[in-house]
Motif scaffolding. Structure first.
Motif, PDB file in Angstrom:
ATOM      1  N   GLY A  28       0.856  -1.181   0.000  1.00 29.90           N
ATOM      2  CA  GLY A  28       0.000   0.000   0.000  1.00 29.90           C
ATOM      3  C   GLY A  28       0.887   1.224   0.000  1.00 29.90           C
ATOM      4  O   GLY A  28       1.801   1.336  -0.799  1.00 29.90           O
ATOM      5  N   LYS A  29       0.653   2.104   0.941  1.00 28.69           N
ATOM      6  CA  LYS A  29       1.460   3.314   1.011  1.00 28.69           C
ATOM      7  C   LYS A  29       2.917   2.964   1.305  1.00 28.69           C
ATOM      8  O   LYS A  29       3.216   2.221   2.227  1.00 28.69           O
ATOM      9  N   GLY A  30       3.842   3.506   0.510  1.00 27.39           N
ATOM     10  CA  GLY A  30       5.251   3.274   0.739  1.00 27.39           C
ATOM     11  C   GLY A  30       5.802   4.154   1.848  1.00 27.39           C
ATOM     12  O   GLY A  30       5.200   5.161   2.227  1.00 27.39           O
ATOM     13  N   GLY A  31       6.949   3.760   2.391  1.00 24.66           N
ATOM     14  CA  GLY A  31       7.629   4.579   3.379  1.00 24.66           C
ATOM     15  C   GLY A  31       7.078   4.508   4.784  1.00 24.66           C
ATOM     16  O   GLY A  31       7.409   5.345   5.625  1.00 24.66           O
ATOM     17  N   THR A  32       6.264   3.504   5.077  1.00 24.80           N
ATOM     18  CA  THR A  32       5.690   3.394   6.422  1.00 24.80           C
ATOM     19  C   THR A  32       6.562   2.599   7.383  1.00 24.80           C
ATOM     20  O   THR A  32       6.357   2.654   8.596  1.00 24.80           O
ATOM     21  N   GLY A  33       7.516   1.843   6.851  1.00 19.93           N
ATOM     22  CA  GLY A  33       8.391   1.043   7.705  1.00 19.93           C
ATOM     23  C   GLY A  33       8.126  -0.447   7.611  1.00 19.93           C
ATOM     24  O   GLY A  33       8.492  -1.198   8.516  1.00 19.93           O
ATOM     25  N   LYS A  34       7.525  -0.889   6.508  1.00 24.75           N
ATOM     26  CA  LYS A  34       7.210  -2.313   6.355  1.00 24.75           C
ATOM     27  C   LYS A  34       8.464  -3.177   6.399  1.00 24.75           C
ATOM     28  O   LYS A  34       8.517  -4.178   7.110  1.00 24.75           O
ATOM     29  N   THR A  35       9.470  -2.779   5.624  1.00 26.94           N
ATOM     30  CA  THR A  35      10.686  -3.594   5.559  1.00 26.94           C
ATOM     31  C   THR A  35      11.424  -3.579   6.898  1.00 26.94           C
ATOM     32  O   THR A  35      11.935  -4.606   7.338  1.00 26.94           O
ATOM     33  N   GLY A  36      11.459  -2.428   7.564  1.00 25.86           N
ATOM     34  CA  GLY A  36      12.106  -2.362   8.877  1.00 25.86           C
ATOM     35  C   GLY A  36      11.441  -3.272   9.886  1.00 25.86           C
ATOM     36  O   GLY A  36      12.105  -3.924  10.694  1.00 25.86           O
ATOM     37  N   CYS A  37      10.123  -3.335   9.833  1.00 26.52           N
ATOM     38  CA  CYS A  37       9.391  -4.239  10.726  1.00 26.52           C
ATOM     39  C   CYS A  37       9.724  -5.688  10.404  1.00 26.52           C
ATOM     40  O   CYS A  37       9.960  -6.497  11.314  1.00 26.52           O
ATOM     41  N   MET A  38       9.754  -6.021   9.129  1.00 32.77           N
ATOM     42  CA  MET A  38      10.039  -7.401   8.743  1.00 32.77           C
ATOM     43  C   MET A  38      11.472  -7.796   9.089  1.00 32.77           C
ATOM     44  O   MET A  38      11.738  -8.942   9.469  1.00 32.77           O
ATOM     45  N   LEU A  39      12.404  -6.851   9.000  1.00 32.79           N
ATOM     46  CA  LEU A  39      13.783  -7.123   9.412  1.00 32.79           C
ATOM     47  C   LEU A  39      13.840  -7.498  10.888  1.00 32.79           C
ATOM     48  O   LEU A  39      14.474  -8.484  11.283  1.00 32.79           O
ATOM     49  N   ALA A  40      13.169  -6.698  11.713  1.00 32.41           N
ATOM     50  CA  ALA A  40      13.165  -6.964  13.154  1.00 32.41           C
ATOM     51  C   ALA A  40      12.472  -8.280  13.464  1.00 32.41           C
ATOM     52  O   ALA A  40      12.907  -9.032  14.344  1.00 32.41           O
ATOM     53  N   ALA A  63      16.779  -1.544  -4.532  1.00 31.36           N
ATOM     54  CA  ALA A  63      18.109  -1.207  -4.022  1.00 31.36           C
ATOM     55  C   ALA A  63      18.193  -1.355  -2.508  1.00 31.36           C
ATOM     56  O   ALA A  63      17.963  -2.414  -1.963  1.00 31.36           O
ATOM     57  N   ARG A  64      18.503  -0.255  -1.828  1.00 33.22           N
ATOM     58  CA  ARG A  64      18.888  -0.344  -0.432  1.00 33.22           C
ATOM     59  C   ARG A  64      17.740  -0.573   0.538  1.00 33.22           C
ATOM     60  O   ARG A  64      17.967  -0.894   1.688  1.00 33.22           O
ATOM     61  N   GLY A  65      16.515  -0.423   0.075  1.00 35.22           N
ATOM     62  CA  GLY A  65      15.403  -0.583   0.999  1.00 35.22           C
ATOM     63  C   GLY A  65      14.814  -1.977   1.043  1.00 35.22           C
ATOM     64  O   GLY A  65      13.878  -2.221   1.787  1.00 35.22           O
ATOM     65  N   SER A  66      15.332  -2.904   0.266  1.00 35.49           N
ATOM     66  CA  SER A  66      14.704  -4.210   0.168  1.00 35.49           C
ATOM     67  C   SER A  66      15.310  -5.203   1.152  1.00 35.49           C
ATOM     68  O   SER A  66      16.426  -5.032   1.643  1.00 35.49           O
ATOM     69  N   LEU A  67      14.564  -6.264   1.431  1.00 33.81           N
ATOM     70  CA  LEU A  67      15.070  -7.314   2.326  1.00 33.81           C
ATOM     71  C   LEU A  67      16.354  -7.928   1.788  1.00 33.81           C
ATOM     72  O   LEU A  67      17.237  -8.292   2.556  1.00 33.81           O
ATOM     73  N   LYS A  68      16.441  -8.040   0.480  1.00 32.96           N
ATOM     74  CA  LYS A  68      17.624  -8.666  -0.114  1.00 32.96           C
ATOM     75  C   LYS A  68      18.877  -7.842   0.168  1.00 32.96           C
ATOM     76  O   LYS A  68      19.981  -8.371   0.244  1.00 32.96           O
ATOM     77  N   HIS A  69      18.705  -6.541   0.354  1.00 32.30           N
ATOM     78  CA  HIS A  69      19.840  -5.676   0.685  1.00 32.30           C
ATOM     79  C   HIS A  69      20.420  -6.044   2.051  1.00 32.30           C
ATOM     80  O   HIS A  69      21.634  -5.959   2.274  1.00 32.30           O
ATOM     81  N   TYR A  70      19.564  -6.470   2.969  1.00 30.48           N
ATOM     82  CA  TYR A  70      20.000  -6.824   4.322  1.00 30.48           C
ATOM     83  C   TYR A  70      20.316  -8.313   4.463  1.00 30.48           C
ATOM     84  O   TYR A  70      21.192  -8.697   5.232  1.00 30.48           O
ATOM     85  N   PHE A  71      19.582  -9.150   3.756  1.00 28.10           N
ATOM     86  CA  PHE A  71      19.738 -10.604   3.892  1.00 28.10           C
ATOM     87  C   PHE A  71      20.104 -11.223   2.554  1.00 28.10           C
ATOM     88  O   PHE A  71      19.484 -12.190   2.116  1.00 28.10           O
ATOM     89  N   ASN A  72      21.094 -10.661   1.897  1.00 26.54           N
ATOM     90  CA  ASN A  72      21.507 -11.178   0.593  1.00 26.54           C
ATOM     91  C   ASN A  72      21.960 -12.628   0.724  1.00 26.54           C
ATOM     92  O   ASN A  72      22.778 -12.969   1.563  1.00 26.54           O
ATOM     93  N   GLY A  73      21.399 -13.491  -0.118  1.00 28.70           N
ATOM     94  CA  GLY A  73      21.713 -14.908  -0.037  1.00 28.70           C
ATOM     95  C   GLY A  73      20.726 -15.678   0.814  1.00 28.70           C
ATOM     96  O   GLY A  73      20.659 -16.900   0.738  1.00 28.70           O
ATOM     97  N   VAL A  74      19.950 -14.963   1.626  1.00 29.97           N
ATOM     98  CA  VAL A  74      18.939 -15.600   2.474  1.00 29.97           C
ATOM     99  C   VAL A  74      17.543 -15.210   2.007  1.00 29.97           C
ATOM    100  O   VAL A  74      16.678 -16.062   1.816  1.00 29.97           O
ATOM    101  N   ALA A  75      17.311 -13.915   1.830  1.00 28.30           N
ATOM    102  CA  ALA A  75      16.024 -13.455   1.332  1.00 28.30           C
ATOM    103  C   ALA A  75      15.894 -13.805  -0.145  1.00 28.30           C
ATOM    104  O   ALA A  75      16.786 -13.509  -0.941  1.00 28.30           O
ATOM    105  N   ARG A  76      14.808 -14.427  -0.504  1.00 26.17           N
ATOM    106  CA  ARG A  76      14.597 -14.854  -1.878  1.00 26.17           C
ATOM    107  C   ARG A  76      13.676 -13.859  -2.589  1.00 26.17           C
ATOM    108  O   ARG A  76      12.578 -13.595  -2.136  1.00 26.17           O
TER     109      ARG A  76
END
Length: 255
Positions: A28-40, A63-76
């Motif tokens: 839905g609306k971007g920039g709310t913190g979805k990826t940050g929540c999923m990281l935690a 790019a830098r906001g995606s799960l793959k940026h933080y969990f490269n090789g783990v996040a599919r």
């Protein structure tokens, strides 16, 4: 019925036993913190030694906001904008861990809604449950997005709402006081948790370098600004309080 209204259908009276679960952020609306929540949340599962599969469904965030940026090789990375894109839920649950954590992109609503309309009954019959995570900020649009998704998903999912203080003095009055939001809470009885505001001195370099809160807290990074004792201590405190919030929602996160 408008896009932000929620019917009175509510939760089903017959609960089916779940042996597997998909936990996903409502796009839905971007920039709310979805990826940050999923990281935690992924770190909470790791800390509790609970096996899971991490799916990055955000095809617009490359790019830098995606799960793959933080969990490269783990996040599919999965492209859901195909006729059977979300069938990835079924295949990964069949082949791997009994829990999927999936981060939806901002443009995923129509795809997700159509998939639930066509596949939910058969998938749920296999013992797969769903938890939809809605991120609420001071922006009323985040609430409108949640209500729009709930209007389509109805009682086919459990709802976990994260009140994200994205600014030092977040005003969540629209979420707390609007009639439609109150109706949503009354009908679907979501679990509501909090995610506190984080200092930019921690959040910005962590995002830039693809570093998780846990990596900072455990001094596993080589980024100078993230090695400061005060930043490490703040990361430890943020993580501890976030984990305590997730414990409140444990029943919605496990099969």
């Amino acid at each position: 019925m408008s896009s932000t209204e929620v019917s009175n259908k509510g939760k089903s009276t017959e609960a089916k036993p779940h042996t597997k679960r998909v936990v996903f952020t409502m796009g839905g609306k971007g920039g709310t913190g979805k990826t940050g929540c999923m990281l935690a949340l992924a770190e909470w599962f790791e800390a509790n030694q609970i096996p899971f599969t991490l799916l990055d469904l955000d095809t617009e965030n490359k790019a830098r906001g995606s799960l793959k940026h933080y969990f490269n090789g783990v996040a599919r990375k999965v492209n859901i904008h195909t006729p059977a894109g979300l069938d990835a839920f079924i295949d990964h649950l069949e082949d791997g861990a009994p829990i999927i954590l999936a981060d939806m992109g901002a443009g995923s609503g129509q795809v997700a809604h159509q998939w639930f309309d066509t596949m939910y009954e058969d998938v749920a019959g296999q013992g797969i449950g769903f938890t939809a995570i809605g991120i609420i900020t001071s922006d009323p649009a985040s609430v409108e997005s949640l209500l729009s998704w709930a209007n389509r998903l109805q009682d086919r999912v459990d709802y976990l709402i994260v009140e994200n203080s994205s600014t030092p003095y977040s005003d969540l009055s629209y979420w707390h006081n609007s009639e439609q939001a109150r109706h949503f809470r009354e009908v679907f009885q979501p679990v509501v948790v909090s995610m506190e505001f984080r200092l930019g001195d921690l959040e910005n370099p962590a995002r830039q370098h693809g570093v998780t809160l846990g990596q900072v807290a455990e001094r596993k990074v080589e980024v100078d600004e993230l090695q400061k004792a005060s930043i490490v201590m703040r990361a430890q405190a943020y993580r501890r309080r976030l984990f305590a919030e997730f414990e409140k929602a444990k029943e919605l996160l496990l099969p």
